[in-house]
Write a protein that holds these residues in place. Structure first.
Motif, PDB file in Angstrom:
ATOM      1  N   VAL B  15       0.852  -1.199   0.000  1.00 19.10           N
ATOM      2  CA  VAL B  15       0.000   0.000   0.000  1.00 19.10           C
ATOM      3  C   VAL B  15       0.885   1.246   0.000  1.00 19.10           C
ATOM      4  CG1 VAL B  15      -1.699   1.343   1.294  1.00 19.10           C
ATOM      5  CG2 VAL B  15      -1.847  -1.162   1.239  1.00 19.10           C
ATOM      6  N   ALA B  17       0.978   4.835   0.933  1.00 23.38           N
ATOM      7  CA  ALA B  17       0.193   5.754   1.763  1.00 23.38           C
ATOM      8  C   ALA B  17       0.580   7.205   1.491  1.00 23.38           C
ATOM      9  CB  ALA B  17       0.388   5.420   3.238  1.00 23.38           C
ATOM     10  N   PRO B  36      -9.806  12.571   3.775  1.00 23.50           N
ATOM     11  CA  PRO B  36     -10.659  11.403   3.999  1.00 23.50           C
ATOM     12  C   PRO B  36      -9.922  10.304   4.754  1.00 23.50           C
ATOM     13  CG  PRO B  36     -10.500  11.966   1.647  1.00 23.50           C
ATOM     14  CD  PRO B  36      -9.528  12.823   2.363  1.00 23.50           C
ATOM     15  N   GLY B  38      -8.044   7.046   5.486  1.00 19.73           N
ATOM     16  CA  GLY B  38      -7.138   6.263   4.638  1.00 19.73           C
ATOM     17  C   GLY B  38      -6.335   7.112   3.677  1.00 19.73           C
ATOM     18  N   ALA B  39      -6.417   8.437   3.804  1.00 17.54           N
ATOM     19  CA  ALA B  39      -5.725   9.322   2.860  1.00 17.54           C
ATOM     20  C   ALA B  39      -4.218   9.343   3.097  1.00 17.54           C
ATOM     21  CB  ALA B  39      -6.289  10.731   2.981  1.00 17.54           C
TER      22      ALA B  39
HETATM   23  N1  LIG Z   1       1.273  -0.253   9.227  1.00 21.71           N
HETATM   24  C1  LIG Z   1       0.628  -0.303   8.032  1.00 21.71           C
HETATM   25  N2  LIG Z   1       0.848  -1.322   7.196  1.00 21.71           N
HETATM   26  C2  LIG Z   1       0.246  -1.372   6.000  1.00 21.71           C
HETATM   27  N3  LIG Z   1      -0.595  -0.457   5.544  1.00 21.71           N
HETATM   28  C3  LIG Z   1      -0.863   0.599   6.338  1.00 21.71           C
HETATM   29  C4  LIG Z   1      -0.274   0.729   7.617  1.00 21.71           C
HETATM   30  N4  LIG Z   1      -0.713   1.874   8.187  1.00 21.71           N
HETATM   31  C5  LIG Z   1      -1.557   2.422   7.277  1.00 21.71           C
HETATM   32  N5  LIG Z   1      -1.647   1.672   6.182  1.00 21.71           N
HETATM   33  C6  LIG Z   1      -2.430   1.982   4.976  1.00 21.71           C
HETATM   34  O1  LIG Z   1      -1.976   3.214   4.470  1.00 21.71           O
HETATM   35  C7  LIG Z   1      -3.056   4.013   4.059  1.00 21.71           C
HETATM   36  C8  LIG Z   1      -3.045   5.338   4.810  1.00 21.71           C
HETATM   37  O2  LIG Z   1      -3.307   5.085   6.175  1.00 21.71           O
HETATM   38  P1  LIG Z   1      -3.299   6.203   7.265  1.00 21.71           P
HETATM   39  O3  LIG Z   1      -3.452   5.542   8.585  1.00 21.71           O
HETATM   40  O4  LIG Z   1      -2.107   7.056   7.081  1.00 21.71           O
HETATM   41  O5  LIG Z   1      -4.617   6.999   6.904  1.00 21.71           O
HETATM   42  P2  LIG Z   1      -5.346   8.186   7.694  1.00 21.71           P
HETATM   43  O6  LIG Z   1      -5.429   9.309   6.750  1.00 21.71           O
HETATM   44  O7  LIG Z   1      -4.673   8.427   8.983  1.00 21.71           O
HETATM   45  O8  LIG Z   1      -6.783   7.568   7.938  1.00 21.71           O
HETATM   46  P3  LIG Z   1      -7.781   7.837   9.162  1.00 21.71           P
HETATM   47  O9  LIG Z   1      -8.383   9.176   8.930  1.00 21.71           O
HETATM   48  O10 LIG Z   1      -8.795   6.762   9.024  1.00 21.71           O
HETATM   49  O11 LIG Z   1      -6.999   7.767  10.412  1.00 21.71           O
HETATM   50  C9  LIG Z   1      -4.306   3.205   4.296  1.00 21.71           C
HETATM   51  O12 LIG Z   1      -4.658   2.573   3.084  1.00 21.71           O
HETATM   52  C10 LIG Z   1      -3.891   2.167   5.295  1.00 21.71           C
HETATM   53  O13 LIG Z   1      -4.598   0.961   5.116  1.00 21.71           O
END
Ligand SMILES: Nc1ncnc2c1ncn2[C@@H]1O[C@H](COP(=O)(O)OP(=O)(O)OP(=O)(O)O)[C@@H](O)[C@H]1O
Ligand SMILES: [Mg+2]
Lengths: 297, 228
Positions: B15, B17, B36, B38-39
């Protein structure tokens, strides 16, 4: 390390030990069992080695000279023996000397043999000592091939047996000890693993606020070290009390008075220090194993 | 000061990120990170205190180049960055005072300095009278303020907050925001990821919007910009 930090780590180490309850007991028990066996084994081996050395010191090759040999032949034979490699000392003992030794060794009964002084049936003898007692057999065989040698007498068997027994005991003992040491290390590392898992929340926060890796590791190392050291207490007590008892009962015993064991002072103290260090090492090793595997810092 | 240049982060599971981010944040700024679910907001934040390593690109935090940072230098980076989370992460067996003091003890601060400093920060977050309470005896807002106290007790230059009001009702959230404003006004940079439209719109601070791992919007005095 600052004194305050050291105190903190010690406190944390002790706290972990108390919190782990039965795992702590099992770990300490494993170390204790292991170390008692290690101590018994080492005491036995080192004493056997010492005794073997004492017996070896007495090892002589008696070369019986043919009755028909002339003085000239005896002299040549003496030179030939002296020329063999690995010989420490060659002494000539005439048949009169030999008879005297025999009579002396028999005490009162020996009186009767004095009659034989006129017609001594014994041989002249070369008493040979090897530089290295383990070469005794090989030197004796060489002497046997020389002219005017009637017979070679030495304590074959005894030395061989002692060395063989020593080797078997050593191998079996070492295997047993290694197995026990690994069991103890495994149990300790398992105990530390449980502590690490139980404190993962705290460890996470420590990392977050910038504690150094070593600061995080120390309490676990100390826990392992303490388990090892606590496990050595009983073995050390057993060594000190047991060896003291053994020494005094051997000294007071008539039938064993010829046995000489290493003296309590310093042997028992050295053995205790060694056992304590092995215990500490087992403990630290166990915790290092778990720290490497489960404490990702 | 925080500088990111062409930063990418792909997790081991494949993934991606963060997909090419460059940004400058000056000392003393207050920045909202929105976007959003997962952004990549949390990932963006984790890159700054080296919880995650970038796959590519340069990150400089407090004049430290994180790509060149050795493992054993990470703790010293973290001493200059306070972090708080949605779930507080207080140690349940310690009192509020002990939780805050803990952060100083584990970085080997001399004990004689600890008491005074802990009481100081408990005063800043308004928890002086709860010093002896256990976290379980506090409300959610109080627990978060205790967590903030712990994060700032070592006077970090940067305070990072990942959804600090995520578990709190709007009124309690405003108290937390007041606390963060106070901390910001003393010169601490604050980075806060949030889903709270009302907070972002009320405060009129810089807003960085992340979408699909890139910066979609970066405005001084910005708005939340998403429908809830
Ligand atoms: N440790 C990890 N291992 C693998 N994929 C990850 C990990 N942490 C996050 N991801 C993936 O990376 C992407 C971004 O995640 P992130 O947690 O940074 O989003 P976010 O913007 O903080 O979301 P939220 O608002 O729900 O907290 C997502 O698709 C998530 O599934
Ligand atoms: Mg997130």
């Amino acid at each position: 390390m600052k004194f305050n930090t050291l105190l903190r780590h010690l406190r944390a180490g002790f706290r972990n030990i108390i919190r782990n309850g039965w795992m702590t007991v099992a770990s300490i028990g494993a170390v204790t069992t292991t170390l008692i066996l290690v101590a018994a084994f080492l005491a036995l081996m080192l004493n056997l080695n010492e005794m073997a050395k004492n017996i070896e010191d007495d090892v002589q090759i008696n070369t019986l000279i043919e009755l028909t040999a002339t003085d000239e032949d005896v002299k040549t034979l003496g030179d030939e023996i002296n020329a063999i490699d690995g010989i420490e000392k060659v002494t000539f003992s005439s048949k009169d000397d030999e008879l005297k030794k025999l009579i002396d060794s028999m005490g009162d009964e020996g009186e009767a043999w004095q009659l034989m002084e006129q017609d001594n049936p014994l041989n002249h003898v070369f008493i040979v000592e090897a530089e290295n007692p383990q070469d005794t057999e090989q030197i004796a065989k060489q002497i046997e091939t020389l002219n005017h040698v009637e017979k070679v007498v030495y304590g074959q068997g005894v030395i061989d047996q002692l060395f063989k027994f020593n080797n078997y005991a050593r191998v079996i003992g070492l295997i047993l000890i290694f197995a026990l040491v690994f069991t103890a290390i495994f149990l300790i590392s398992n105990t530390i693993k449980i502590t690490i898992i139980a404190r993962s929340e705290e460890i996470g926060i420590m990392k977050l606020v910038g504690a150094t890796n070593w600061f995080i590791r120390w309490p676990f190392l100390i826990e392992g070290l303490l388990l090892g050291v606590f496990g050595s207490i009983l073995p050390v007590a057993v060594i000190l009390a047991g060896y003291n008892y053994l020494e005094s009962s051997i000294m007071n015993s008539i039938s064993f008075s010829f046995v000489e064991i290493l003296p309590f002072h310093p042997f028992a103290w050295q053995l205790s220090a060694l056992v304590l260090s092995i215990g500490a090492l087992i403990g630290v090793w166990g915790s290092v194993m778990s720290i490497r595997k489960f404490l990702k810092v | 000061m925080i500088v990111m240049k062409d930063v990418y982060k792909t997790y081991p599971n494949g993934v991606t990120a963060i997909n090419g981010i460059s940004v400058n944040i000056d000392q003393g700024e207050f920045v909202y990170i929105v976007g959003p679910s997962g952004a990549g907001k949390s990932t963006f934040i984790k890159l700054m205190y080296r919880e995650e390593k970038p796959t590519k690109g340069t990150i400089i935090v407090n004049n430290k180049n994180l790509s060149e940072l050795k493992e054993k230098e990470i703790p010293y980076l973290r001493r200059d960055i306070g972090v708080v989370f949605q779930d507080f992460k207080l140690l349940p067996k310690l009192t509020v005072y002990e939780n805050v003091a803990f952060a100083l003890e584990v970085i080997e601060e001399p004990p004689r300095n600890i008491r005074k400093r802990v009481m100081e920060v408990l005063d800043i977050v308004g928890l002086k009278n709860k010093a002896r309470s256990a976290p379980s005896e506090l409300s959610g807002g109080e627990q978060q303020r205790a967590a903030i106290a712990r994060a700032i007790v070592n006077r970090p230059k940067i305070l990072i907050a990942d959804e600090p009001t995520g578990n709190l009702d709007p009124e309690t959230s405003m108290v937390i925001m007041d606390t963060l404003e106070t901390i910001n006004s003393s010169g601490t940079t604050i980075l806060m990821a949030t889903h709270s439209k009302s907070i972002v719109n009320a405060m009129k601070k810089r807003v960085i919007a992340i979408e699909n791992g890139i910066i979609a919007r970066d405005e001084q005095r910005g708005e939340y910009g998403y429908e809830v």
